[in-house]
Design a protein around this motif. Structure first.
Motif: not given
Length: 174
Positions: A48-59
């Motif tokens: 979950e933690f890695l998915a949330a951090a990877n969600g920042t990549l498009p931004m």
């Protein structure tokens, strides 16, 4: 369209983008690109933690594309009015920008990974070292800002006006 008109249009894009994107944008985009403290409290597993951090990549990608607008304006100005000395400075700006963008992306992404609401060490302590990257970014961004600002000022100044304020209709200075 004349070269003077084209240069003026580029200036209309350059100056607001430099002010809003480079001087005000980092504060807004940093807040949007990192995982907020509310999200951190809800993360319980490494996935979950890695998915949330990877969600920042498009931004982060969008942030770097937006930050590139003033550099693109400098390249356009150089195409409209090529000067070898300024071209070398623009190449230096592009290199500094690439390094700065890379450091900024690693810093933002690393900040997302070190945001831990439960005190659990999901990731290597190397990501915690990213907290020192703003110092390196500042050391690179200060000369970049000065160089981009001075190049923008030089390119957006009319060539057909002499130092005493006289306008030459042909654009040639005596």
């Amino acid at each position: 369209m004349t070269r003077l008109t084209a240069r003026a249009l580029v200036a209309v894009v350059f100056w607001p983008s430099l002010f809003f994107f480079w001087f005000l944008g980092p504060f807004v985009l940093f807040l949007l690109s990192t995982t907020s403290s509310e999200v951190c409290l809800r993360l319980e597993s490494r996935a979950e933690f890695l998915a949330a951090a990877n969600g920042t990549l498009p931004m982060l990608i969008l942030q770097n594309l937006i930050y590139a607008v003033p550099i693109a304006c400098l390249v356009l100005w150089n195409r409209l009015s090529p000067e070898p000395a300024r071209a070398r400075h623009i190449a230096t700006c592009i290199k500094l920008f690439a390094v700065s963008a890379s450091i900024g992306a690693v810093w933002d992404y690393g900040s997302s990974l070190t945001c831990d609401g439960y005190g659990q060490a999901f990731f290597s302590t190397a990501w915690q070292m990213t907290s020192y990257l703003p110092i390196a970014s500042l050391l690179i961004n200060i000369p970049l800002y000065v160089l981009v600002f001075s190049l923008g000022r030089a390119y957006s100044t009319r060539d057909d006006i002499t130092e005493d304020g006289v306008v030459h209709p042909t654009g040639d200075n005596p």
